[in-house]
Design an enzyme around this catalytic site. Sequence first.
Site, PDB file in Angstrom:
ATOM      1  N   GLY A 138      54.876 105.506  92.745  1.00 14.06           N
ATOM      2  CA  GLY A 138      55.474 106.841  92.641  1.00 14.06           C
ATOM      3  C   GLY A 138      54.745 107.714  91.644  1.00 14.06           C
TER       4      GLY A 138
ATOM      5  N   VAL B 231      57.164 101.750  98.921  1.00 15.08           N
ATOM      6  CA  VAL B 231      57.097 100.428  98.285  1.00 15.08           C
ATOM      7  C   VAL B 231      58.400  99.627  98.413  1.00 15.08           C
ATOM      8  CG1 VAL B 231      55.150 100.821  96.732  1.00 15.08           C
ATOM      9  CG2 VAL B 231      57.442 101.553  96.020  1.00 15.08           C
TER      10      VAL B 231
ATOM     11  N   ASN C  14      57.519 102.469  88.861  1.00 14.78           N
ATOM     12  CA  ASN C  14      58.146 103.749  88.478  1.00 14.78           C
ATOM     13  C   ASN C  14      58.874 104.428  89.638  1.00 14.78           C
ATOM     14  OD1 ASN C  14      58.177 106.539  86.966  1.00 14.78           O
ATOM     15  ND2 ASN C  14      57.104 106.902  88.902  1.00 14.78           N
TER      16      ASN C  14
ATOM     17  N   TYR D 198      72.738 104.604  91.701  1.00 14.11           N
ATOM     18  CA  TYR D 198      71.553 104.796  90.847  1.00 14.11           C
ATOM     19  C   TYR D 198      71.707 103.998  89.543  1.00 14.11           C
ATOM     20  CZ  TYR D 198      67.995 107.171  88.054  1.00 14.11           C
ATOM     21  OH  TYR D 198      66.921 107.442  87.249  1.00 14.11           O
TER      22      TYR D 198
ATOM     23  N   LYS E   4      69.483 100.734  88.222  1.00 11.80           N
ATOM     24  CA  LYS E   4      68.729 100.727  86.959  1.00 11.80           C
ATOM     25  C   LYS E   4      69.180  99.570  86.064  1.00 11.80           C
ATOM     26  CE  LYS E   4      66.079 104.148  88.003  1.00 11.80           C
ATOM     27  NZ  LYS E   4      64.637 103.926  88.197  1.00 11.80           N
TER      28      LYS E   4
ATOM     29  N   ILE F 255      64.592 113.623  81.185  1.00 11.74           N
ATOM     30  CA  ILE F 255      63.209 114.093  81.119  1.00 11.74           C
ATOM     31  C   ILE F 255      63.043 115.191  82.181  1.00 11.74           C
ATOM     32  CG2 ILE F 255      60.793 113.401  81.108  1.00 11.74           C
ATOM     33  CD1 ILE F 255      62.489 111.703  79.186  1.00 11.74           C
TER      34      ILE F 255
HETATM   35  P1  NAP Z   1      60.531 112.473  90.688  1.00 14.56           P
HETATM   36  O1  NAP Z   1      59.939 113.636  89.987  1.00 14.56           O
HETATM   37  O2  NAP Z   1      61.572 112.686  91.731  1.00 14.56           O
HETATM   38  O3  NAP Z   1      59.318 111.590  91.308  1.00 14.56           O
HETATM   39  C1  NAP Z   1      59.633 110.417  92.015  1.00 14.56           C
HETATM   40  C2  NAP Z   1      58.360 109.716  92.402  1.00 14.56           C
HETATM   41  O4  NAP Z   1      58.719 108.501  93.087  1.00 14.56           O
HETATM   42  C3  NAP Z   1      57.515 110.534  93.354  1.00 14.56           C
HETATM   43  O5  NAP Z   1      56.163 110.330  93.046  1.00 14.56           O
HETATM   44  C4  NAP Z   1      57.857 109.923  94.716  1.00 14.56           C
HETATM   45  O6  NAP Z   1      56.800 109.987  95.655  1.00 14.56           O
HETATM   46  C5  NAP Z   1      58.046 108.481  94.327  1.00 14.56           C
HETATM   47  N1  NAP Z   1      58.819 107.731  95.319  1.00 14.56           N
HETATM   48  C6  NAP Z   1      60.099 107.920  95.706  1.00 14.56           C
HETATM   49  N2  NAP Z   1      60.435 107.035  96.654  1.00 14.56           N
HETATM   50  C7  NAP Z   1      59.345 106.266  96.879  1.00 14.56           C
HETATM   51  C8  NAP Z   1      59.062 105.181  97.738  1.00 14.56           C
HETATM   52  N3  NAP Z   1      59.998 104.694  98.570  1.00 14.56           N
HETATM   53  N4  NAP Z   1      57.828 104.631  97.702  1.00 14.56           N
HETATM   54  C9  NAP Z   1      56.870 105.115  96.862  1.00 14.56           C
HETATM   55  N5  NAP Z   1      57.079 106.147  96.020  1.00 14.56           N
HETATM   56  C10 NAP Z   1      58.305 106.716  96.035  1.00 14.56           C
HETATM   57  O7  NAP Z   1      61.202 111.475  89.650  1.00 14.56           O
HETATM   58  P2  NAP Z   1      60.860 111.222  88.108  1.00 14.56           P
HETATM   59  O8  NAP Z   1      61.807 112.011  87.297  1.00 14.56           O
HETATM   60  O9  NAP Z   1      59.417 111.320  87.860  1.00 14.56           O
HETATM   61  O10 NAP Z   1      61.341 109.695  88.005  1.00 14.56           O
HETATM   62  C11 NAP Z   1      60.422 108.610  87.972  1.00 14.56           C
HETATM   63  C12 NAP Z   1      61.202 107.355  87.617  1.00 14.56           C
HETATM   64  O11 NAP Z   1      61.841 107.551  86.358  1.00 14.56           O
HETATM   65  C13 NAP Z   1      62.309 107.017  88.619  1.00 14.56           C
HETATM   66  O12 NAP Z   1      62.403 105.623  88.762  1.00 14.56           O
HETATM   67  C14 NAP Z   1      63.543 107.556  87.943  1.00 14.56           C
HETATM   68  O13 NAP Z   1      64.709 106.909  88.372  1.00 14.56           O
HETATM   69  C15 NAP Z   1      63.232 107.284  86.486  1.00 14.56           C
HETATM   70  N6  NAP Z   1      63.974 108.103  85.520  1.00 14.56           N
HETATM   71  C16 NAP Z   1      63.798 109.449  85.473  1.00 14.56           C
HETATM   72  C17 NAP Z   1      64.531 110.190  84.535  1.00 14.56           C
HETATM   73  C18 NAP Z   1      64.374 111.682  84.405  1.00 14.56           C
HETATM   74  O14 NAP Z   1      65.147 112.276  83.612  1.00 14.56           O
HETATM   75  N7  NAP Z   1      63.456 112.329  85.085  1.00 14.56           N
HETATM   76  C19 NAP Z   1      65.424 109.545  83.668  1.00 14.56           C
HETATM   77  C20 NAP Z   1      65.568 108.167  83.764  1.00 14.56           C
HETATM   78  C21 NAP Z   1      64.826 107.443  84.683  1.00 14.56           C
HETATM   79  P3  NAP Z   1      56.655 111.154  96.778  1.00 14.56           P
HETATM   80  O15 NAP Z   1      56.865 112.479  96.084  1.00 14.56           O
HETATM   81  O16 NAP Z   1      55.248 110.954  97.252  1.00 14.56           O
HETATM   82  O17 NAP Z   1      57.658 110.885  97.850  1.00 14.56           O
END
Ligand code: NAP
Length: 242
Positions: free
Chosen positions: A8, A60, A86, A152, A156, A184
């Site tokens: 991701g 994935v 990720n 969700y 986690k 974030i």
């Molecule tokens: P995001 O901006 O929505 O990006 C999600 C990423 O995951 C994208 O690159 C997406 O790819 C990829 N993805 C989703 N489903 C997928 C799959 N089935 N196979 C491969 N790639 C996949 O999210 P983010 O905020 O960067 O979050 C990244 C991680 O951090 C996640 O696990 C999220 O739960 C965790 N997290 C985020 C926050 C926050 O505040 N942002 C807080 C706690 C935890 P495509 O765009 O190519 O589909």
Amino acid sequence: MPSAVVTGSSRGLGRAIALRFAADGYDVAVNYHTSEAAANEVADEVRDAGQSAVVVGADVSDPAAAQRLVDTAAAEFGGVDHVVNNAGIDQHVYTADLDPADFDRVMDVNVNSAFNVTKAALQHLEASADEPSITNVSSILAHVGAPIEVHYASSKGALLSLTRSHARDFAPDVRVNAIAPGHIETDMTSDRSPEEKAEELEAIPVGEYGEPADIADAAAYLRDATFVTGETLNVNGGEDMR
Ligand code: NAP
């Protein structure tokens, strides 16, 4: 050159982690599911940093696709030294309205994906000469729960158990840790209303959202921290003290 697979990594935290690894001298496999153009841009930035990149479109949560991601990275780089699990999705629905199929999909993408990529990469990690590591991206919600996104938060929490179980299973060869980010600023959190944002910020002692670079810093630390395994690094501006 040592190498990393970052799932991701077309957007958000994964993108920041991929670019941080490139800046630190790692070749990077950039993985996307739907955002191909964005993934190609990340790969170009990795190459601009002087490292090799390969772009792999793979859902994935599908074991065969996860295997293809790892096989492609290993063939391109001659091995895989680090994995950052990720990739993740989120959905805001209370349990009363939550479709069991949506519960399963969130668990599939957030938990099964980490298992799939880890299993596919294990033999390469065990053969690595670069103090190999796996880092799983969990969430503060694993600790505090989330009524409007129980699937969700549950996914986690499961990732933290997976982290500790794999840390024990793969020791001493491969270290396995988790990051639990707080709020974030990424696409995942961009749908908040001003009122929701104000409420969220009220709960964060440092008074601001984190940036993707804060999580990339944590990922770089855990990659390099050779005396740390089975650990969760909380990066949340103090929010979990409440
Ligand atoms: P995001 O901006 O929505 O990006 C999600 C990423 O995951 C994208 O690159 C997406 O790819 C990829 N993805 C989703 N489903 C997928 C799959 N089935 N196979 C491969 N790639 C996949 O999210 P983010 O905020 O960067 O979050 C990244 C991680 O951090 C996640 O696990 C999220 O739960 C965790 N997290 C985020 C926050 C926050 O505040 N942002 C807080 C706690 C935890 P495509 O765009 O190519 O589909």
